[in-house]
Design an enzyme around this catalytic site. Sequence first.
Site, PDB file in Angstrom:
ATOM      1  N   ASP A   1       0.836  -1.205   0.000  1.00  0.00           N
ATOM      2  CA  ASP A   1       0.000   0.000   0.000  1.00  0.00           C
ATOM      3  C   ASP A   1       0.876   1.261   0.000  1.00  0.00           C
ATOM      4  OD1 ASP A   1      -2.176  -1.655   0.102  1.00  0.00           O
ATOM      5  OD2 ASP A   1      -2.429  -1.475   2.270  1.00  0.00           O
TER       6      ASP A   1
HETATM    7  N1  URA Z   1      -1.338  -5.920   3.826  1.00  0.00           N
HETATM    8  C1  URA Z   1      -1.848  -4.673   3.803  1.00  0.00           C
HETATM    9  O1  URA Z   1      -2.927  -4.421   4.327  1.00  0.00           O
HETATM   10  N2  URA Z   1      -1.126  -3.723   3.172  1.00  0.00           N
HETATM   11  C2  URA Z   1       0.068  -3.949   2.594  1.00  0.00           C
HETATM   12  O2  URA Z   1       0.683  -3.030   2.060  1.00  0.00           O
HETATM   13  C3  URA Z   1       0.581  -5.249   2.638  1.00  0.00           C
HETATM   14  C4  URA Z   1      -0.138  -6.220   3.251  1.00  0.00           C
END
Ligand code: URA
Length: 230
Positions: A102
């Site tokens: 993310d």
């Molecule tokens: N899980 C999430 O919620 N975000 C990420 O970036 C990676 C794994």
Amino acid sequence: MRLDRFLSNLPRFNRKDVRLALVSGRIKVDGQVTSDPHHDVREFSRVAFDDEVLQAGKTARYFMLHKPQGYVSATVDAQHPTVLDLLDEPDKHELHIAGRLDFNTTGLMLITNDGQWSRRLTQPQTRLPKVYYVETEQLIDERYVEKFALGFYFAYENITTQPAVLTLLGPRCARLTIFEGRYHQVKRMFGHFDNKVLILHRESMGPLTLTPELEPGSYCALDDAQIQSI
Ligand code: URA
């Protein structure tokens, strides 16, 4: 693609020529005489007929990046910088990300032009462990550990997550190992407890661990042992 098909696709060979070239040991793949018609020819394979190169083979490229916050895990984005902007490499459009993070998640990101390699890393069947350091808004307690081990039902995908290992490190921080990589997986798991993830950092994917000397925003090429470990 199979070696015999690769060869017979070339205008100069008919099927009989291909058989003859293979049995007489005139075809080399990556420097080795190869007579097996099923031998896999990839875009990275160098194929020669005697001393004549039929396909030079692209260079396979593998990078480890320490993703900082505020970068999109995409190759292009209209609004924000992308992780590819952090790479000073030619032909970046040929590269792709093996396991997105993310916008505000930090840590280990693998980038390559080898689709078979990145599939081995990311497809759920491989069950490759991914380790995250997590900090949350609310307290984390033993109930979480049990629930993470049991799995969470994700209605959108209609799946129950693989048993995950949560180790408490402090009142609001933990280390989490998951064995698949569903969309926003970690945040959705903590979301089950209405607990917001404030910091999320990926430390490793299978045998590949973020090199400690790699500062956020910097990257390095993987070495042969790292590449072969996947
Ligand atoms: N899980 C999430 O919620 N975000 C990420 O970036 C990676 C794994």
